[in-house]
Write an enzyme that holds these catalytic residues in place. Structure first.
Site, short mmCIF file in Angstrom:
data_model
loop_
_atom_site.label_atom_id
_atom_site.label_comp_id
_atom_site.label_asym_id
_atom_site.label_seq_id
_atom_site.Cartn_x
_atom_site.Cartn_y
_atom_site.Cartn_z
N LYS A 266 -11.41 -13.91 -15.79
CA LYS A 266 -11.80 -14.28 -17.14
C LYS A 266 -11.20 -15.61 -17.59
O LYS A 266 -11.89 -16.45 -18.17
CB LYS A 266 -11.37 -13.18 -18.12
CG LYS A 266 -11.97 -13.30 -19.50
CD LYS A 266 -13.41 -12.83 -19.50
CE LYS A 266 -13.99 -12.69 -20.87
NZ LYS A 266 -15.27 -11.99 -20.85
N GLY B 44 0.83 -1.20 0.00
CA GLY B 44 0.00 0.00 0.00
C GLY B 44 0.86 1.25 0.00
O GLY B 44 2.05 1.19 0.33
N ASP C 229 -18.86 -14.74 -21.06
CA ASP C 229 -19.40 -14.75 -19.70
C ASP C 229 -20.84 -15.27 -19.64
O ASP C 229 -21.17 -16.16 -18.85
CB ASP C 229 -19.33 -13.35 -19.08
CG ASP C 229 -17.93 -12.77 -19.15
OD1 ASP C 229 -16.97 -13.55 -19.28
OD2 ASP C 229 -17.79 -11.54 -19.08
N HIS D 103 7.97 -7.51 -3.51
CA HIS D 103 6.68 -7.94 -4.08
C HIS D 103 6.85 -9.28 -4.80
O HIS D 103 7.27 -9.32 -5.95
CB HIS D 103 6.15 -6.89 -5.06
CG HIS D 103 5.66 -5.65 -4.38
ND1 HIS D 103 4.38 -5.53 -3.90
CD2 HIS D 103 6.28 -4.49 -4.08
CE1 HIS D 103 4.22 -4.34 -3.34
NE2 HIS D 103 5.38 -3.69 -3.44
N CYS E 145 5.39 -6.11 1.68
CA CYS E 145 5.80 -4.69 1.66
C CYS E 145 5.14 -3.91 2.80
O CYS E 145 5.52 -4.09 3.95
CB CYS E 145 5.50 -4.09 0.28
SG CYS E 145 6.39 -2.54 -0.04
N TYR E 146 4.14 -3.08 2.51
CA TYR E 146 3.43 -2.37 3.58
C TYR E 146 2.86 -3.36 4.58
O TYR E 146 2.81 -3.09 5.78
CB TYR E 146 2.32 -1.51 2.98
CG TYR E 146 1.50 -0.75 4.00
CD1 TYR E 146 1.91 0.48 4.49
CD2 TYR E 146 0.30 -1.27 4.47
CE1 TYR E 146 1.16 1.17 5.43
CE2 TYR E 146 -0.47 -0.58 5.42
CZ TYR E 146 -0.03 0.64 5.89
OH TYR E 146 -0.78 1.32 6.82
N SER F 22 -25.79 -12.87 -24.31
CA SER F 22 -25.23 -11.94 -25.30
C SER F 22 -24.49 -12.66 -26.41
O SER F 22 -24.20 -12.09 -27.46
CB SER F 22 -24.28 -10.96 -24.62
OG SER F 22 -23.11 -11.64 -24.19
N GLY F 23 -24.14 -13.92 -26.17
CA GLY F 23 -23.30 -14.65 -27.12
C GLY F 23 -21.84 -14.58 -26.76
O GLY F 23 -21.01 -15.27 -27.36
N GLY F 24 -21.50 -13.75 -25.78
CA GLY F 24 -20.13 -13.63 -25.32
C GLY F 24 -19.74 -14.75 -24.37
O GLY F 24 -20.56 -15.61 -24.02
N GLU G 56 4.54 -11.07 -6.00
CA GLU G 56 3.49 -11.26 -6.99
C GLU G 56 3.84 -10.74 -8.38
O GLU G 56 3.16 -11.07 -9.36
CB GLU G 56 2.17 -10.62 -6.51
CG GLU G 56 2.15 -9.10 -6.49
CD GLU G 56 2.71 -8.48 -5.21
OE1 GLU G 56 2.34 -7.33 -4.92
OE2 GLU G 56 3.50 -9.15 -4.52
#
Length: 515
Positions: free
Chosen positions: A371, A55, A233, A175, A82-83, A229-231, A177
């Protein structure tokens, strides 16, 4: 659900979603919560471990974000990053001071073998000759709290990695990550598997089994309407819900007039059972008339979606649920990391656009997934690659890709330009290398020359990015000759366009969508 959980407490880090992604890559489920989440709520989750993010604050400043002291009495392993390390240092009785020399960028971590012959559990397997880590801090823990010992150091940080082996508290000043930390994923894996003793069994297959069971329990004999929607998700959400309740799911496809070229026709060709197509083009364009503010657009569209669904659901006896394909990044970006200090980026129509009073109950079976996880769930459910591999498309559709007010004429221009762009990158074999590609219609007209005549027409911006989960992204290096061909076709084939530009911005600092 029955899966193990690790809690990530957000102290305002720009990397909190990246931490979550790295945890999940170890098949361990995690949730990002604000730093001041109540101990009662954390207890209910029964976490196997807790991670404090980094942070921008200093722990000794007035009003600095700090967790409850009780969190250290839960008997749960904690990793401070870190923080987060400095939080542990201050609260547990150490000293944190402003460093004389701010440390930013690459450093070499030397492991101090204080954990016995096998080395400290957090750094097991770490390169004993030193490995590159990524630093970003201006404060240091000058004096360790009682019970802690240093297990790693760099040239400028004698307490670059610390541990209290008895209580299973660990901290790293760097970090793990980020990609710049060479063995960062190993550190997170060691924390999750060696320290927290997680089984690492949170897989798409197990997620599907848990979700199907939960949907059955929540829905019972009632019916669900879902906006298809066809997408990726909405298609995966439909497949998952259908596996749980079968014909109790009714899919509604709303033609908002803001979709890709040919989308409605495609849905008609590939109509699934219990699919209803609603033509709402005029009402959406009417609602958007004269609206230029992107947040207002999103919320107007979100509200109109709900009204359409509720109108259609009234015609379906027993329909009491509205299902949406909301994902975890939607929730994070819309709700300031659940009220934590990280900044809100934008509202998503799935999340931020819903009215406070709804007749239908909301069902969002994918809201805990990123996703790429949704794509894997789709594959496990047997969906074809042409669906699960499709580029993301925003819920508000082309309204947020038309900068400024929206009209039917502008929608048509953008649809045509976008169709050319997608067709060409597919033909060139670039589509699957790109996370998301689309065209944007700018509220800028420029001078051009066509057929020896002066023109004053619209500008199209092309956007294509590479990414893993959409939380960070880099602009795609599309070959020059392909960009030239796309530009030439758009200018020649799309009436009203005389200039095409290519966006070379990364996220951050830019977002993927322009609005």
């Amino acid at each position: 659900m029955s899966h193990e959980t690790v809690v990530i407490l957000d102290f305002g880090s720009q990397y909190n979603q990246l931490i979550a992604r790295k945890v999940r890559q170890q098949n361990v489920f995690c949730q990002i919560l604000p730093f001041n989440t109540s101990i009662e709520k954390i207890r209910v989750l029964r976490p196997k471990g807790i991670i404090f993010t980094g942070g921008p604050a200093s722990v000794y400043q007035k009003g600095a974000p700090l967790p409850s002291l009780e969190i250290f009495n839960l008997g749960v392993p904690i990793l401070g990053i870190c923080y987060g390390l400095q939080v542990m240092g201050k609260i547990l009785g150490g000293k944190v001071l402003s460093s004389k020399q701010r440390e930013y960028g690459r450093a070499t971590l030397e492991v101090l073998n204080e954990g016995g012959h096998g080395g400290p559990p957090l750094l097991e397997g770490f390169d004993q000759n030193g490995s590159t880590v990524w630093m970003s801090h201006g404060d240091v823990v000058s004096e360790l709290p009682p019970g802690f010992t240093a297990i790693g150091k760099t040239e400028n940080s004698v307490h670059a990695a610390i541990a209290d082996f008895q209580r299973n508290f660990y901290g790293v000043q760097f970090h793990p990550e980020v990609a710049h930390t060479k063995q960062g994923e190993l550190i997170l894996k060691n924390f999750l598997l060696n320290v927290c003793r997680c089984k690492g069994d949170w897989t798409p297959k197990n997620f599907i089994a848990d979700s199907v069971k939960q949907i059955k329990e929540n829905v019972g004999s009632e019916k669900i309407v879902l906006g298809l929607s066809g997408g990726v998700d909405s298609s995966v959400a439909a497949a998952l819900i259908s596996q749980a309740i079968g014909k109790q799911l009714i899919c509604i496809f709303v033609d908002t007039g803001l979709l890709r070229k040919g989308e409605t026709e495609q849905m008609r060709r590939h109509a699934v059972p219990l699919l209803k197509i609603v033509d709402a083009r005029k009402r959406f364009l009417k609602r958007l008339a004269g609206v230029t503010d992107p947040e207002k657009k999103r919320k107007l569209i979100g509200g109109e979606f709900v009204r359409v669904f509720e109108e259609e659901a009234k015609k379906i006896k027993g329909a009491t649920f509205l299902a949406q394909g909301t994902l975890y990044p939607d929730v994070i970006e819309s709700q300031s990391s659940f009220g934590g200090p990280s900044a809100t980026i934008k509202s998503h129509h799935n999340v931020g656009g819903l009215p406070k009073k709804m007749r239908l109950k909301l069902l969002e079976p994918l809201r805990e997934l990123f996703k790429d996880e949704v794509r894997e769930v789709g594959r496990q459910l047997g969906l074809p690659e042409e669906i699960v591999g499709r580029h993301p498309f925003p819920g508000p559709g082309l309204a947020v890709r038309i900068l400024g007010a929206v009209s039917a004429e502008q929608v048509q221009i953008l649809q045509e330009a976008d169709a050319v762009f997608i067709e060409e990158i597919r033909r060139a074999g670039e589509y699957d290398k790109i996370w998301q590609a689309f065209a944007v219609l700018l509220p800028v007209k420029t001078v051009g020359v066509m057929g020896d005549e002066r023109t004053y027409e619209n500008t199209i911006a092309l956007r294509a990015v590479t990414s893993t989960d959409g939380m960070t992204a880099d602009w795609a290096r599309i070959p020059d000759e392909l960009l030239a061909r796309i530009s030439n076709r758009i200018i020649n084939e799309v009436k009203g366009v005389n200039r095409v530009v290519y966006d070379i911005s990364s996220k951050p600092p830019a977002t993927i969508e322009w609005e």
